[in-house]
Design a protein around this motif. Structure first.
Motif, PDB file in Angstrom:
ATOM      1  N   LEU A   1       6.724  -1.578  68.333  1.00 18.05           N
ATOM      2  CA  LEU A   1       7.793  -1.916  69.274  1.00 18.05           C
ATOM      3  C   LEU A   1       9.134  -1.379  68.799  1.00 18.05           C
ATOM      4  N   ARG A   2       9.346  -1.410  67.484  1.00 17.28           N
ATOM      5  CA  ARG A   2      10.605  -0.918  66.926  1.00 17.28           C
ATOM      6  C   ARG A   2      10.636   0.615  66.884  1.00 17.28           C
ATOM      7  N   SER A   3       9.560   1.210  66.394  1.00 12.78           N
ATOM      8  CA  SER A   3       9.568   2.654  66.157  1.00 12.78           C
ATOM      9  C   SER A   3       9.537   3.451  67.452  1.00 12.78           C
ATOM     10  N   ARG A   4       8.917   2.907  68.503  1.00 11.18           N
ATOM     11  CA  ARG A   4       8.805   3.664  69.751  1.00 11.18           C
ATOM     12  C   ARG A   4      10.131   3.794  70.482  1.00 11.18           C
ATOM     13  N   SER A   5      11.123   3.013  70.082  1.00 11.51           N
ATOM     14  CA  SER A   5      12.442   3.138  70.706  1.00 11.51           C
ATOM     15  C   SER A   5      13.275   4.245  70.067  1.00 11.51           C
ATOM     16  N   ALA A   6      12.811   4.789  68.967  1.00 11.07           N
ATOM     17  CA  ALA A   6      13.567   5.822  68.254  1.00 11.07           C
ATOM     18  C   ALA A   6      13.327   7.184  68.886  1.00 11.07           C
ATOM     19  N   THR A   7      14.345   8.025  68.848  1.00 10.38           N
ATOM     20  CA  THR A   7      14.224   9.421  69.264  1.00 10.38           C
ATOM     21  C   THR A   7      14.258  10.297  68.020  1.00 10.38           C
ATOM     22  N   TRP A   8      13.341  11.237  67.972  1.00  6.96           N
ATOM     23  CA  TRP A   8      13.222  12.114  66.813  1.00  6.96           C
ATOM     24  C   TRP A   8      13.568  13.550  67.190  1.00  6.96           C
ATOM     25  N   LEU A   9      14.151  14.251  66.257  1.00  7.94           N
ATOM     26  CA  LEU A   9      14.340  15.690  66.359  1.00  7.94           C
ATOM     27  C   LEU A   9      13.476  16.330  65.280  1.00  7.94           C
ATOM     28  N   PHE A  10      12.585  17.226  65.695  1.00 10.64           N
ATOM     29  CA  PHE A  10      11.707  17.899  64.738  1.00 10.64           C
ATOM     30  C   PHE A  10      12.022  19.389  64.702  1.00 10.64           C
ATOM     31  N   VAL A  11      12.161  19.886  63.496  1.00  8.02           N
ATOM     32  CA  VAL A  11      12.399  21.312  63.257  1.00  8.02           C
ATOM     33  C   VAL A  11      11.266  21.818  62.374  1.00  8.02           C
ATOM     34  N   TYR A  12      10.608  22.857  62.844  1.00  7.06           N
ATOM     35  CA  TYR A  12       9.504  23.426  62.067  1.00  7.06           C
ATOM     36  C   TYR A  12       9.982  24.723  61.428  1.00  7.06           C
TER      37      TYR A  12
ATOM     38  N   ASN B   1      15.112   8.147  80.217  1.00 11.74           N
ATOM     39  CA  ASN B   1      15.615   6.768  80.154  1.00 11.74           C
ATOM     40  C   ASN B   1      17.133   6.681  80.227  1.00 11.74           C
ATOM     41  N   GLY B   2      17.717   7.458  81.123  1.00 15.47           N
ATOM     42  CA  GLY B   2      19.153   7.370  81.325  1.00 15.47           C
ATOM     43  C   GLY B   2      19.998   8.067  80.278  1.00 15.47           C
ATOM     44  N   ARG B   3      19.369   8.869  79.421  1.00 18.89           N
ATOM     45  CA  ARG B   3      20.104   9.608  78.403  1.00 18.89           C
ATOM     46  C   ARG B   3      19.720  11.083  78.456  1.00 18.89           C
ATOM     47  N   ILE B   4      20.714  11.921  78.271  1.00 21.53           N
ATOM     48  CA  ILE B   4      20.499  13.362  78.194  1.00 21.53           C
ATOM     49  C   ILE B   4      20.785  13.777  76.758  1.00 21.53           C
ATOM     50  N   ARG B   5      19.797  14.360  76.108  1.00 27.96           N
ATOM     51  CA  ARG B   5      19.948  14.779  74.719  1.00 27.96           C
ATOM     52  C   ARG B   5      19.886  16.295  74.636  1.00 27.96           C
ATOM     53  N   VAL B   6      20.805  16.854  73.891  1.00 23.92           N
ATOM     54  CA  VAL B   6      20.814  18.299  73.693  1.00 23.92           C
ATOM     55  C   VAL B   6      20.942  18.584  72.203  1.00 23.92           C
ATOM     56  N   VAL B   7      20.275  19.624  71.764  1.00 23.44           N
ATOM     57  CA  VAL B   7      20.419  20.077  70.395  1.00 23.44           C
ATOM     58  C   VAL B   7      20.684  21.575  70.431  1.00 23.44           C
TER      59      VAL B   7
ATOM     60  N   TRP C   1      23.502  17.817  67.429  1.00 27.31           N
ATOM     61  CA  TRP C   1      22.761  16.907  68.308  1.00 27.31           C
ATOM     62  C   TRP C   1      23.778  16.077  69.087  1.00 27.31           C
ATOM     63  N   LEU C   2      23.715  16.179  70.412  1.00 26.91           N
ATOM     64  CA  LEU C   2      24.612  15.421  71.291  1.00 26.91           C
ATOM     65  C   LEU C   2      23.786  14.589  72.261  1.00 26.91           C
ATOM     66  N   THR C   3      24.271  13.386  72.561  1.00 24.23           N
ATOM     67  CA  THR C   3      23.606  12.500  73.519  1.00 24.23           C
ATOM     68  C   THR C   3      24.614  12.018  74.553  1.00 24.23           C
ATOM     69  N   TYR C   4      24.225  12.112  75.825  1.00 24.71           N
ATOM     70  CA  TYR C   4      25.079  11.638  76.917  1.00 24.71           C
ATOM     71  C   TYR C   4      24.424  10.432  77.572  1.00 24.71           C
ATOM     72  N   HIS C   5      25.142   9.294  77.605  1.00 25.87           N
ATOM     73  CA  HIS C   5      24.654   8.076  78.237  1.00 25.87           C
ATOM     74  C   HIS C   5      25.121   8.085  79.702  1.00 25.87           C
ATOM     75  N   GLN C   6      24.179   8.260  80.612  1.00 26.77           N
ATOM     76  CA  GLN C   6      24.543   8.477  82.005  1.00 26.77           C
ATOM     77  C   GLN C   6      25.218   7.266  82.642  1.00 26.77           C
ATOM     78  N   GLN C   7      24.807   6.065  82.279  1.00 26.47           N
ATOM     79  CA  GLN C   7      25.396   4.877  82.890  1.00 26.47           C
ATOM     80  C   GLN C   7      26.837   4.657  82.457  1.00 26.47           C
ATOM     81  N   SER C   8      27.114   4.831  81.169  1.00 23.61           N
ATOM     82  CA  SER C   8      28.463   4.605  80.653  1.00 23.61           C
ATOM     83  C   SER C   8      29.329   5.854  80.707  1.00 23.61           C
TER      84      SER C   8
END
Length: 383
Positions: free
Chosen positions: A59-70, A327-333, A346-353
């Motif tokens: 429940l805790r870990s699934r709320s996290a967003t990850w960035l992976f670089v190979y 989920n209401g967020r736009i993430r760009v890297v 890494w930038l995140t835009y919260h659409q509601q706020s």
């Protein structure tokens, strides 16, 4: 010898703490750290394998967003680097032994295509195959060739594919991508449970898609007009969208110019404008547009505030990007290279706020390495 003795003593002392305190400490760790703790001794392995612990941890870990670089050093190692928005450091995951189960050539070029949940998809260039890797269960398999036949790494577009893990803990997933076949966009979908492909041709017309209930795959990207396929229910044919910029003057200004770059994904486009500086470029502005479900055209969403641009506007020679909307967020890297040094933004835009956040990343130590893929992911779990 003293180092190993000290390590064993520390592990023993940790295990003598009350179970509630140990669980609280474990819950504060990122998933890769928890998996590493599971290997310390039998007591921690038993505690982490407990179903109640797994349920709370997931429940805790699934709320996290990850960035992976190979990244891959030629003939040396194959390392997946992961950074979570709930952590403050990079995690190194060596996948060389996993990939060797299906790739038998030491000099093979492997590229990271996409990831979601515990599933990671890699493309083999010489074998023209897609490899699915489950980082938790360590399961590795080659996906059968799609109906179009074997595909090299250059055939895949990040904005034109989507990996969807099953909601259960079965480890199964669906992999979708769109491709033009005879000038018509066709959606190809692989189901890991049936190990079969199916294809559906997209159609012109209007549909009643809710933004959260469909996915967007880009079949063709161009500044003047894109070709995007909206996929909703499996019972509704995929719908063709041709988003354009409504302002003709604005649209014309974005054609055949060298100071703008476009990154597409999830029904959005990020437009980056740069200016020349000596033998490099400097990022000046970033705008995000999304597909309007009313008109089907591009609709302005937001731009990165000037106070953030002043901090991230560094010289670069080459730049690539990745975008996801969820989920209401736009993430760009943005990943740029200047004179051999890599920089990641890494930038995140919260659409509601309407608020932009800059996620500060420590140095990934990419110098001297070959970039072989970058992607966002979410839903990592212990099962």
């Amino acid at each position: 010898m003293d180092e190993y003795h000290s390590s064993d003593t520390n592990a023993l002392g940790f295990c003598l703490l009350p179970s509630e305190l140990i669980q609280s400490i474990l819950f504060s760790l990122a998933l890769p750290e928890i998996l590493r703790m599971k290997l310390v001794n039998k007591f921690l392995s038993y505690l982490i394998s407990d179903q109640d612990f797994i349920r709370q941890c997931n429940l805790r870990s699934r709320s996290a967003t990850w960035l992976f670089v190979y990244k891959k050093r030629w003939r040396r190692d194959a390392i997946l680097h992961g950074f979570s928005d709930q952590s403050n450091r990079w995690f190194k995951i060596c996948i060389e032994d996993l990939i060797k189960q299906v790739v038998f050539y030491p000099d093979e070029d492997i590229y990271l295509l996409t990831a979601s949940g515990n599933i990671f998809l890699f493309a083999s260039n010489s074998q023209k195959a897609v490899i699915a890797v489950n980082l938790v269960s360590k399961a590795v398999k080659k996906i059968p060739p799609c109906p179009l036949g074997p595909r090299g790494t250059s055939s895949w577009r990040r904005s034109g594919m989507k990996l969807v893990p099953e909601s259960s803990d079965s480890g199964h997933f669906r992999f979708l991508f769109v491709e033009l076949v005879g000038n018509s966009p066709v959606v190809f979908e692989y189901n890991s449970e049936t190990e079969k492909w199916q294809c559906r041709e997209a159609r012109e017309g209007k549909g009643n898609f809710a933004g959260n209930d469909c996915m967007f795959l880009n079949a063709h990207n161009a500044p003047q007009e894109s070709l995007v396929v909206a996929i909703g229910s499996e019972y509704i044919p995929p719908l063709i969208l041709r988003p354009r910029f409504g302002n003709r003057e604005q649209q014309a200004s974005w054609v055949n110019v060298n100071d703008r770059r476009h990154v597409y994904g999830d029904g959005h486009v990020m437009i980056m404008r740069s200016r020349d500086q000596r033998r490099a470029k400097v990022l000046c502005s970033i705008e995000v547009w999304g597909i309007s479900l009313r008109s089907g055209n591009w609709e302005y969403v937001s731009n990165v505030p000037s106070e953030i641009m002043e901090q991230i506007g560094k010289p670069y020679g080459v730049m690539i990007g990745c975008l996801e909307a969820r989920n209401g967020r736009i993430r760009v890297v943005l990943m740029s290279n200047y004179e051999g040094s890599w920089d990641i933004i890494w930038l995140t835009y919260h659409q509601q706020s309407g608020v932009w956040n800059w996620v500060l990343l420590p140095d990934c130590k990419m110098k001297g390495a070959n970039l072989a893929g970058i992607t966002f992911s979410s839903g990592l779990s212990l099962t």
